[in-house]
Scaffold this motif. Structure first.
Motif, PDB file in Angstrom:
ATOM      1  N   ASP A   4       0.829  -1.194   0.000  1.00  0.00           N
ATOM      2  CA  ASP A   4       0.000   0.000   0.000  1.00  0.00           C
ATOM      3  C   ASP A   4       0.872   1.256   0.000  1.00  0.00           C
ATOM      4  O   ASP A   4       2.076   1.228   0.207  1.00  0.00           O
ATOM      5  CB  ASP A   4      -0.979  -0.013   1.172  1.00  0.00           C
ATOM      6  CG  ASP A   4      -0.281   0.044   2.521  1.00  0.00           C
ATOM      7  OD1 ASP A   4       0.820   0.610   2.606  1.00  0.00           O
ATOM      8  OD2 ASP A   4      -0.840  -0.492   3.500  1.00  0.00           O
ATOM      9  N   TRP A   6       1.118   3.846   1.975  1.00  0.00           N
ATOM     10  CA  TRP A   6       1.795   4.266   3.210  1.00  0.00           C
ATOM     11  C   TRP A   6       3.130   3.565   3.369  1.00  0.00           C
ATOM     12  O   TRP A   6       4.134   4.195   3.703  1.00  0.00           O
ATOM     13  CB  TRP A   6       0.898   3.978   4.420  1.00  0.00           C
ATOM     14  CG  TRP A   6       1.398   4.624   5.690  1.00  0.00           C
ATOM     15  CD1 TRP A   6       1.051   5.828   6.208  1.00  0.00           C
ATOM     16  CD2 TRP A   6       2.377   4.070   6.597  1.00  0.00           C
ATOM     17  NE1 TRP A   6       1.735   6.075   7.372  1.00  0.00           N
ATOM     18  CE2 TRP A   6       2.553   5.016   7.634  1.00  0.00           C
ATOM     19  CE3 TRP A   6       3.117   2.906   6.632  1.00  0.00           C
ATOM     20  CZ2 TRP A   6       3.442   4.805   8.688  1.00  0.00           C
ATOM     21  CZ3 TRP A   6       4.003   2.689   7.678  1.00  0.00           C
ATOM     22  CH2 TRP A   6       4.157   3.635   8.700  1.00  0.00           C
ATOM     23  N   THR A  61      -1.017  10.748   7.755  1.00  0.00           N
ATOM     24  CA  THR A  61      -1.732   9.724   6.990  1.00  0.00           C
ATOM     25  C   THR A  61      -2.123   8.543   7.876  1.00  0.00           C
ATOM     26  O   THR A  61      -3.233   8.011   7.764  1.00  0.00           O
ATOM     27  CB  THR A  61      -0.854   9.224   5.833  1.00  0.00           C
ATOM     28  OG1 THR A  61      -0.457  10.336   5.030  1.00  0.00           O
ATOM     29  CG2 THR A  61      -1.608   8.221   4.962  1.00  0.00           C
ATOM     30  N   GLN A  64      -5.129   9.445  10.042  1.00  0.00           N
ATOM     31  CA  GLN A  64      -6.374   9.428   9.267  1.00  0.00           C
ATOM     32  C   GLN A  64      -6.831   7.998   8.995  1.00  0.00           C
ATOM     33  O   GLN A  64      -8.012   7.672   9.122  1.00  0.00           O
ATOM     34  CB  GLN A  64      -6.171  10.181   7.947  1.00  0.00           C
ATOM     35  CG  GLN A  64      -5.947  11.683   8.110  1.00  0.00           C
ATOM     36  CD  GLN A  64      -5.646  12.368   6.787  1.00  0.00           C
ATOM     37  OE1 GLN A  64      -5.506  11.708   5.753  1.00  0.00           O
ATOM     38  NE2 GLN A  64      -5.526  13.688   6.817  1.00  0.00           N
ATOM     39  N   THR A  65      -5.878   7.141   8.622  1.00  0.00           N
ATOM     40  CA  THR A  65      -6.220   5.748   8.329  1.00  0.00           C
ATOM     41  C   THR A  65      -6.738   5.037   9.574  1.00  0.00           C
ATOM     42  O   THR A  65      -7.706   4.271   9.507  1.00  0.00           O
ATOM     43  CB  THR A  65      -4.990   5.008   7.782  1.00  0.00           C
ATOM     44  OG1 THR A  65      -4.488   5.699   6.643  1.00  0.00           O
ATOM     45  CG2 THR A  65      -5.343   3.576   7.382  1.00  0.00           C
ATOM     46  N   GLN A  68     -10.278   6.207  10.443  1.00  0.00           N
ATOM     47  CA  GLN A  68     -11.281   5.636   9.539  1.00  0.00           C
ATOM     48  C   GLN A  68     -11.356   4.116   9.633  1.00  0.00           C
ATOM     49  O   GLN A  68     -12.170   3.491   8.953  1.00  0.00           O
ATOM     50  CB  GLN A  68     -10.942   6.037   8.092  1.00  0.00           C
ATOM     51  CG  GLN A  68     -11.012   7.529   7.859  1.00  0.00           C
ATOM     52  CD  GLN A  68     -10.493   7.934   6.480  1.00  0.00           C
ATOM     53  OE1 GLN A  68     -10.092   7.081   5.682  1.00  0.00           O
ATOM     54  NE2 GLN A  68     -10.503   9.223   6.194  1.00  0.00           N
ATOM     55  N   ARG A  70      -9.400   1.802   8.539  1.00  0.00           N
ATOM     56  CA  ARG A  70      -9.133   1.127   7.275  1.00  0.00           C
ATOM     57  C   ARG A  70      -8.077   0.041   7.437  1.00  0.00           C
ATOM     58  O   ARG A  70      -7.857  -0.750   6.522  1.00  0.00           O
ATOM     59  CB  ARG A  70      -8.679   2.152   6.231  1.00  0.00           C
ATOM     60  CG  ARG A  70      -9.807   3.116   5.828  1.00  0.00           C
ATOM     61  CD  ARG A  70      -9.311   4.344   5.135  1.00  0.00           C
ATOM     62  NE  ARG A  70      -8.507   4.022   3.961  1.00  0.00           N
ATOM     63  CZ  ARG A  70      -7.822   4.930   3.265  1.00  0.00           C
ATOM     64  NH1 ARG A  70      -7.847   6.199   3.645  1.00  0.00           N
ATOM     65  NH2 ARG A  70      -7.132   4.565   2.212  1.00  0.00           N
TER      66      ARG A  70
END
Length: 242
Positions: A4, A6, A61, A64-65, A68, A70
């Motif tokens: 991914d 990141w 980042t 935020q991930t 959420q 994710r």
């Protein structure tokens, strides 16, 4: 399985930190041999600023991930540890660049392989590195991270298969219960009909018994009357013969 974004950015930041460590070693060598490290110093300042920005972007980042949801919490914690370690390396590299370390000229081995000390003169690149990755090359560390992610994905796939199987079993059990309930309802109706028939037959038997008793009494009365008549006839015959 593709890596991914990141982790790709994290790998790029690690490569930048490694490049900074090598340039610091080269800068120190030039200072030692009387060279002019001005160009390298400019490059190092820009690289260190870029590394700091990359680390801040990785943190933002990741937050935020995680917010959420994710990624799994365990993976979020692992990535947070990676960012913290990278930030520590960035601090050590800054100190090494500014000459704030107790050892003014760290050797290449101490910058790149951890050296022998654990204090401020230790490796700014591999500080706080786990035993699992200590001594591994960048490619080997990357491969190790990919194996961890693949193992987590395999575990999730296995868990999903188990949950799917349990759901299927639950549906089959529900269908079986519905069939059993229908059979029980049919049996209840059959029992009700049988009970009604038994009651009707019992009533008929009682009627037959009553009728049989009445017929027996009439037969006995007729028999008695017949005997009386026969006796009367016999007595009358005797009188006539006399």
């Amino acid at each position: 399985m593709s890596q991914d974004l990141w982790l790709q950015n994290y790998d790029a930041a690690c490569r930048l930190a490694q490049e900074i460590a090598e340039n610091i070693h080269e800068r120190n060598r030039q200072q030692r041999t009387g060279g002019n490290p001005a160009k390298l110093n400019m490059t190092l300042r820009a690289s260190l600023q870029k590394l700091k920005q990359n680390i801040a972007q990785l943190r933002e980042t990741l937050n935020q991930t995680s917010a959420q949801r994710r990624i799994m919490q365990a993976e979020a914690n692992r990535r947070q540890t990676l960012v913290d370690d990278l930030a520590t390396r960035e601090t050590r590299l800054n100190a090494s660049f500014k000459g704030d370390l107790s050892e003014a000229e760290p050797s290449r081995s101490s910058l790149m392989t951890g050296g022998s000390g654990s204090g401020p003169a230790g490796n700014p690149w591999l500080v706080n590195e786990s035993e699992e990755t200590r001594g591994l090359s960048f490619g080997e560390i990357k491969h190790h991270q990919q194996q961890i992610i693949e193992a987590q994905d395999a575990g999730l796939d296995a868990l999903a298969a188990v949950i799917s199987r349990q759901k299927q079993m639950g549906q089959e059990i529900g269908n079986e219960l519905e069939e059993q309930n229908e059979i029980i309802d049919d049996l209840a109706q059959l029992v009700d009909k049988t009970d009604s028939r038994i009651k009707n037959e019992t009533h008929r038997v009682k009627l037959l018994d009553t009728k049989s008793a009445s017929c027996g009494e009439i037969s006995a009365l007729l028999f008695y009357c017949t005997l009386v008549c026969l006796c009367f006839i016999s007595a009358h015959s005797v009188q006539m013969h006399s």
